[in-house]
Write a protein that holds these residues in place. Sequence first.
Motif, mmCIF file in Angstrom:
data_model
loop_
_atom_site.group_PDB
_atom_site.id
_atom_site.type_symbol
_atom_site.label_atom_id
_atom_site.label_comp_id
_atom_site.label_asym_id
_atom_site.label_seq_id
_atom_site.Cartn_x
_atom_site.Cartn_y
_atom_site.Cartn_z
ATOM 1 N N GLY A 1 9.894 -63.712 -60.529
ATOM 2 C CA GLY A 1 10.159 -62.503 -59.748
ATOM 3 C C GLY A 1 10.179 -62.712 -58.243
ATOM 4 N N LYS A 2 10.314 -63.964 -57.791
ATOM 5 C CA LYS A 2 10.291 -64.246 -56.353
ATOM 6 C C LYS A 2 11.491 -63.621 -55.642
ATOM 7 C CE LYS A 2 10.287 -68.693 -57.124
ATOM 8 N NZ LYS A 2 10.440 -68.664 -58.600
ATOM 9 N N SER A 3 12.677 -63.806 -56.226
ATOM 10 C CA SER A 3 13.869 -63.226 -55.588
ATOM 11 C C SER A 3 13.816 -61.705 -55.636
ATOM 12 C CB SER A 3 15.147 -63.730 -56.267
ATOM 13 O OG SER A 3 15.264 -65.125 -56.112
ATOM 14 N N VAL A 4 13.332 -61.173 -56.744
ATOM 15 C CA VAL A 4 13.191 -59.716 -56.863
ATOM 16 C C VAL A 4 12.245 -59.194 -55.769
ATOM 17 C CG1 VAL A 4 12.199 -57.896 -58.335
ATOM 18 C CG2 VAL A 4 13.761 -59.587 -59.319
ATOM 19 N N LEU A 5 11.165 -59.906 -55.543
ATOM 20 C CA LEU A 5 10.209 -59.507 -54.503
ATOM 21 C C LEU A 5 10.881 -59.510 -53.123
ATOM 22 C CD1 LEU A 5 7.362 -58.907 -53.454
ATOM 23 C CD2 LEU A 5 6.838 -61.353 -53.619
ATOM 24 N N LEU A 6 11.614 -60.586 -52.796
ATOM 25 C CA LEU A 6 12.286 -60.661 -51.486
ATOM 26 C C LEU A 6 13.269 -59.503 -51.309
ATOM 27 C CD1 LEU A 6 13.378 -64.291 -50.519
ATOM 28 C CD2 LEU A 6 11.393 -62.997 -49.755
ATOM 29 N N LYS A 7 14.017 -59.205 -52.369
ATOM 30 C CA LYS A 7 15.039 -58.158 -52.262
ATOM 31 C C LYS A 7 14.420 -56.782 -52.038
ATOM 32 C CE LYS A 7 18.552 -60.679 -54.827
ATOM 33 N NZ LYS A 7 18.996 -60.993 -56.188
ATOM 34 N N HIS A 8 13.175 -56.602 -52.445
ATOM 35 C CA HIS A 8 12.497 -55.334 -52.154
ATOM 36 C C HIS A 8 12.263 -55.143 -50.651
ATOM 37 C CE1 HIS A 8 11.411 -54.917 -56.452
ATOM 38 N NE2 HIS A 8 11.226 -53.645 -56.155
ATOM 39 N N LEU A 9 12.157 -56.261 -49.921
ATOM 40 C CA LEU A 9 11.790 -56.160 -48.502
ATOM 41 C C LEU A 9 12.911 -55.612 -47.632
ATOM 42 C CD1 LEU A 9 9.735 -59.439 -48.074
ATOM 43 C CD2 LEU A 9 8.944 -57.135 -48.612
ATOM 44 N N THR A 10 14.136 -55.651 -48.141
ATOM 45 C CA THR A 10 15.237 -55.076 -47.367
ATOM 46 C C THR A 10 15.791 -53.824 -48.057
ATOM 47 O OG1 THR A 10 16.895 -56.395 -48.501
ATOM 48 C CG2 THR A 10 15.953 -57.350 -46.527
ATOM 49 N N GLY A 11 15.125 -53.395 -49.123
ATOM 50 C CA GLY A 11 15.602 -52.211 -49.838
ATOM 51 C C GLY A 11 16.792 -52.493 -50.742
ATOM 52 N N LEU A 12 17.116 -53.783 -50.947
ATOM 53 C CA LEU A 12 18.219 -54.128 -51.863
ATOM 54 C C LEU A 12 17.851 -53.773 -53.293
ATOM 55 C CD1 LEU A 12 19.609 -57.645 -50.865
ATOM 56 C CD2 LEU A 12 20.898 -55.524 -51.084
ATOM 57 N N ILE A 13 16.551 -53.875 -53.605
ATOM 58 C CA ILE A 13 16.029 -53.406 -54.891
ATOM 59 C C ILE A 13 14.965 -52.363 -54.563
ATOM 60 C CG2 ILE A 13 14.690 -54.033 -56.940
ATOM 61 C CD1 ILE A 13 15.998 -56.715 -56.998
ATOM 62 N N ARG A 14 14.981 -51.263 -55.307
ATOM 63 C CA ARG A 14 13.978 -50.202 -55.096
ATOM 64 C C ARG A 14 12.857 -50.349 -56.118
ATOM 65 N NH1 ARG A 14 15.192 -46.662 -50.744
ATOM 66 N NH2 ARG A 14 17.429 -46.821 -50.405
ATOM 67 N N PRO A 15 11.620 -50.148 -55.675
ATOM 68 C CA PRO A 15 10.505 -50.280 -56.614
ATOM 69 C C PRO A 15 10.407 -49.080 -57.566
ATOM 70 C CG PRO A 15 9.699 -49.603 -54.476
ATOM 71 C CD PRO A 15 11.183 -49.810 -54.332
ATOM 72 N N ASP A 16 9.723 -49.283 -58.694
ATOM 73 C CA ASP A 16 9.407 -48.152 -59.564
ATOM 74 C C ASP A 16 8.257 -47.355 -58.950
ATOM 75 O OD1 ASP A 16 11.316 -49.103 -61.311
ATOM 76 O OD2 ASP A 16 9.867 -50.269 -62.484
ATOM 77 N N SER A 17 7.286 -48.079 -58.392
ATOM 78 C CA SER A 17 6.189 -47.416 -57.685
ATOM 79 C C SER A 17 5.575 -48.399 -56.704
ATOM 80 C CB SER A 17 5.139 -46.913 -58.678
ATOM 81 O OG SER A 17 4.622 -48.005 -59.402
ATOM 82 N N GLY A 18 4.740 -47.882 -55.825
ATOM 83 C CA GLY A 18 4.102 -48.724 -54.818
ATOM 84 C C GLY A 18 4.692 -48.468 -53.442
ATOM 85 N N GLN A 19 4.140 -49.165 -52.456
ATOM 86 C CA GLN A 19 4.572 -48.975 -51.070
ATOM 87 C C GLN A 19 4.908 -50.313 -50.438
ATOM 88 O OE1 GLN A 19 0.858 -46.967 -50.135
ATOM 89 N NE2 GLN A 19 2.093 -45.370 -49.155
ATOM 90 N N ILE A 20 5.930 -50.284 -49.588
ATOM 91 C CA ILE A 20 6.326 -51.483 -48.846
ATOM 92 C C ILE A 20 6.436 -51.093 -47.376
ATOM 93 C CG2 ILE A 20 8.099 -53.256 -48.563
ATOM 94 C CD1 ILE A 20 8.967 -52.509 -51.487
ATOM 95 N N PHE A 21 5.442 -51.512 -46.608
ATOM 96 C CA PHE A 21 5.494 -51.233 -45.170
ATOM 97 C C PHE A 21 6.180 -52.402 -44.478
ATOM 98 C CE2 PHE A 21 2.022 -48.659 -46.693
ATOM 99 C CZ PHE A 21 2.203 -47.458 -46.011
ATOM 100 N N VAL A 22 7.258 -52.112 -43.776
ATOM 101 C CA VAL A 22 7.957 -53.118 -42.975
ATOM 102 C C VAL A 22 7.818 -52.641 -41.540
ATOM 103 C CG1 VAL A 22 10.161 -54.230 -42.486
ATOM 104 C CG2 VAL A 22 9.534 -53.716 -44.841
ATOM 105 N N GLY A 23 7.101 -53.435 -40.719
ATOM 106 C CA GLY A 23 6.676 -52.874 -39.439
ATOM 107 C C GLY A 23 5.677 -51.772 -39.764
#
Length: 250
Positions: A40-62
């Motif tokens: 799931g490494k690539s999936v994780l990276l893609k979450h950081l730019t919003g290319l993949i949306r999570p089912d739940s949880g939070q991603i703070f960028v800045g």
Amino acid sequence: MRIEIKNLCKSFRGNAVLKNLNLSIPEGKISVIVGGSGSGKSVLLKHLTGLIRPDSGQIFVGERDITHLSEASLYPLRQRIAMIFQSGGLLGSLTVGENVALGLIEHKLAPRDKIPEIVKEKLALVKLEGKENEMPGNLSGGMRKRVSIARALTLYPELILYDEPTAGLDPPMSETIDDLILKLARDIKVTTVMVTHDLTSVFKLADTVNMLHEGEIIVSSSPDEFKNSKNQIVQSFIRREYHSAAVMIL
Ligand SMILES: Nc1ncnc2c1ncn2[C@@H]1O[C@H](COP(=O)(O)OP(=O)(O)O)[C@@H](O)[C@H]1O
Ligand SMILES: [Mg+2]
């Protein structure tokens, strides 16, 4: 640009890939993510730019939680984040120079007559002076990777995400790419997240090593602590990767 991921969950058709994952990426440092193939490494990276949306949880960028941002609000954020894909992502029908200029044109970051000068400067940074008119298909894998890094640099990113930047490259070219990543991280102080299998890169570049296993970050430590970790999964990962590197050299 710091990143904080909290309780991130993502499944694809019932296959849970990320399970309550927590991860902190400090500003201005190199954070490496390791883990088995398909973890799931690539999936994780893609979450950081919003290319993949999570089912739940939070991603703070800045300072912002990007989880619920619209595509329109993600757009200016993506300008500040560069992603170097596994494939390199160059357009084969355009020249090197045109590929490097793509982001500048798309984001209207420079007047047309200034673009050649910026392209020249970025190609020089990745040691590809004068390659503007080459076609990507005529370059080696390592050179193509550097073109995509040059393109990323035109956006003056605050965060660069590299997905296995040295996969498939021979050791000297891997070293060149590693040196470039390190130089950029140190010189322009860009926050760097790198996914890699390559233990040489891990120990040369990482400020922190994060191990993804069964959907969670199970270890987050300095390279030294990682090497000496008593964790069985970490130890078997290190043994396996050293083994496959040895096989490659033979
Ligand atoms: N867009 C997608 N749709 C369905 N499944 C996906 C998608 N992207 C990734 N996956 C699945 O998620 C898992 C993790 O993939 P990936 O993040 O690419 O692994 P890796 O750690 O090798 O980069 C794999 O089982 C993969 O098949
Ligand atoms: Mg991957």
